[in-house]
Design a protein around this motif. Structure first.
Motif, PDB file in Angstrom:
ATOM      1  N   LYS A 407       0.843  -1.189   0.000  1.00 25.11           N
ATOM      2  CA  LYS A 407       0.000   0.000   0.000  1.00 25.11           C
ATOM      3  C   LYS A 407       0.884   1.247   0.000  1.00 25.11           C
ATOM      4  CE  LYS A 407      -4.121  -1.945   0.447  1.00 25.11           C
ATOM      5  NZ  LYS A 407      -5.186  -1.788  -0.561  1.00 25.11           N
ATOM      6  N   THR A 408       0.390   2.315  -0.594  1.00 24.17           N
ATOM      7  CA  THR A 408       1.075   3.597  -0.465  1.00 24.17           C
ATOM      8  C   THR A 408       0.950   4.073   0.983  1.00 24.17           C
ATOM      9  OG1 THR A 408      -0.916   4.814  -1.106  1.00 24.17           O
ATOM     10  CG2 THR A 408       0.618   4.216  -2.853  1.00 24.17           C
ATOM     11  N   ILE A 409       1.801   4.974   1.374  1.00 23.86           N
ATOM     12  CA  ILE A 409       1.754   5.490   2.735  1.00 23.86           C
ATOM     13  C   ILE A 409       1.343   6.956   2.724  1.00 23.86           C
ATOM     14  CG2 ILE A 409       3.416   3.851   3.681  1.00 23.86           C
ATOM     15  CD1 ILE A 409       5.566   6.026   3.415  1.00 23.86           C
ATOM     16  N   VAL A 410       0.896   7.430   3.870  1.00 24.71           N
ATOM     17  CA  VAL A 410       0.507   8.828   4.062  1.00 24.71           C
ATOM     18  C   VAL A 410       1.686   9.569   4.688  1.00 24.71           C
ATOM     19  CG1 VAL A 410      -1.167  10.386   5.128  1.00 24.71           C
ATOM     20  CG2 VAL A 410      -1.867   8.081   4.440  1.00 24.71           C
ATOM     21  N   GLY A 411       1.902  10.798   4.261  1.00 23.15           N
ATOM     22  CA  GLY A 411       2.926  11.621   4.883  1.00 23.15           C
ATOM     23  C   GLY A 411       4.058  12.025   3.965  1.00 23.15           C
ATOM     24  N   PHE A 412       4.165  11.371   2.807  1.00 19.93           N
ATOM     25  CA  PHE A 412       5.204  11.756   1.855  1.00 19.93           C
ATOM     26  C   PHE A 412       4.844  13.053   1.135  1.00 19.93           C
ATOM     27  CE2 PHE A 412       8.358   8.304   0.338  1.00 19.93           C
ATOM     28  CZ  PHE A 412       8.809   8.141   1.634  1.00 19.93           C
TER      29      PHE A 412
END
Length: 430
Positions: A407-412
């Motif tokens: 999954k992609t992550i949040v915060g980048f």
């Protein structure tokens, strides 16, 4: 687009500020992440009686104090994820990039969905978007380019990363870079201009953008179509790539309707499936691998391989496309949930509390052994070819058919769709 990112000092320790997507973060993970006052979860999954209001206040504070800073120039954000799969020594690298795309209505046949959404989840995401006017996480879209032209530019950019994680919550290493060369960005635009995009992950967040866009169009009938609220943050990857992985999601039956015994359940299954007992439940994934309409079954401490009798498939009576009827999971949902357990129709099955969706094979066996589930059905993964065939047929898959990994992550990366930020010189080219 000009993204908002953590300032360089915080970006150097980015692992402390990233978080999982809102629909995969566990309660335990949330509580741990909330303890960090600067973690991205405060924008993506805010808490409190007025959760969206809390996110608005947090965003304003972070922008004012320099926690988040906006890039001076617009660009395309290259995002690579390096990961391994259990039992394999190979390191995969899923290559993609984040950008704004127009939030096309489904009827425009540009962005294609492969699953239905739950209204309550769409409403939650739509309210957060409307209040913050911030895209806090990119949805995942797939385009197809068999020439792999864009990968050449991305490979060059990733050599000079903005920041990277040591290891995220799922064991992947995430790397972010940026392309700001106008000519290269025009190559991205030109290649994608006539492409359809299959929405791999993030259906609720994409529909939230549609809801918000429609509301703004009603409020401003003279809008030009280039306002930032017409756009949506998406992570785009090439469907032709070998490093695009889809993992299986198994089915747990938490209960049987009525007083159905294990013996009667097996007897009913035998009307439609060949049922063969197996010595070791841990062999089930290997036994069914690559076999059409084959599943592992764990019931009452006993393992079985079951496979649909070929002549039975013609009985599949749902009003859907040939491509959907051919799917393993359609066979499972129709012949097990509907014909054996009498949970009739996709809508009833989607809302039935007696089925759970679990990615971990060992967890499936453990829940049956603990008595928290009656039976586990072990499934094969869906292929990218099947996803494309279904989407181009105009239909949708059974719920929880795909799990694109990682999954992609949040915060980048965060992107704003506030009216006052509509100063991107590339918008005229989109």
């Amino acid at each position: 687009m000009r993204g908002w990112r953590y300032n360089p000092e915080l970006g150097a320790a980015i692992d402390a500020y990233v978080s999982p997507l809102f629909d995969v973060v566990s309660r335990k993970q949330r509580e741990a992440l909330y303890h960090n006052p600067l973690n991205s979860i405060h924008l993506s999954v805010p808490r409190g009686e007025d959760a969206a209001g809390e996110a608005v206040r947090t965003l304003a504070d972070w922008q004012k104090t320099g926690v988040l800073r906006q890039d001076e120039l617009p660009g395309v954000y290259v995002y690579y994820q390096y990961f391994r799969l259990p039992g394999s020594a190979r390191e995969y690298c899923r290559k993609g990039f984040m950008c704004h795309i127009r939030a096309y209505d489904w009827s425009e046949n540009v962005v294609l969905r492969h699953e239905n959404t739950l209204p309550v989840s769409v409403n939650d995401r739509a309210e957060l978007l409307a209040r913050t006017q911030l895209q806090s996480s990119a949805t995942h879209g797939l385009y197809r380019d068999d020439t792999f032209e864009l990968e050449r530019y991305m490979d060059e950019a990733i050599q000079d990363p903005l920041y990277q994680t040591e290891e995220d919550y799922q064991g992947a290493r995430d790397v972010l870079a940026m392309i700001q060369d106008r000519d290269i960005i025009h190559r991205f635009l030109a290649l994608l201009a006539d492409k359809q995009v299959i929405l791999a992950d993030g259906h609720h967040r994409y529909e939230a953008s549609l809801v918000y866009r429609q509301a703004r169009q009603v409020a401003d009938p003279k809008a030009t179509g280039f306002e930032l609220w017409n756009y949506h943050l998406m992570y785009l990857t090439n469907a032709a790539a070998d490093d695009l992985r889809i993992l299986p999601t198994h089915r747990l039956l938490l209960e049987f309707p009525g007083e159905l015994s294990n013996e009667e359940f097996l007897k009913r299954l035998a009307q439609f499936f060949t049922v063969l007992g197996q010595d070791d439940a841990y062999d089930l994934p290997e036994i069914i691998a690559g076999k059409r309409w084959a599943f592992g079954l764990y019931l009452g401490g006993q393992a079985y391989k079951i496979r649909l009798k070929p002549e039975v498939h013609a009985q599949l009576a749902w009003d859907t496309t040939t491509e959907v009827k051919a799917l393993d999971l359609t066979v499972l949902h129709y012949f097990v949930l509907e014909r054996v357990l009498d949970v009739v129709g996709p809508d009833a099955q989607r809302n039935w509390p007696g089925v759970a969706y679990v990615r971990s094979f060992s967890e499936c066996l453990a829940q049956v052994d603990r008595g928290t589930a009656r039976a586990a059905f072990i499934t094969n993964e869906v292929t990218m070819d099947e996803v494309e065939r279904v989407c181009h047929s105009g239909a949708v898959m059974p719920p929880k058919s795909t799990f694109f990994y990682p999954k992609t992550i949040v915060g980048f990366l965060f992107t704003s769709i506030r009216d006052q930020e509509a100063d991107n010189p590339f918008l005229q080219c989109v």
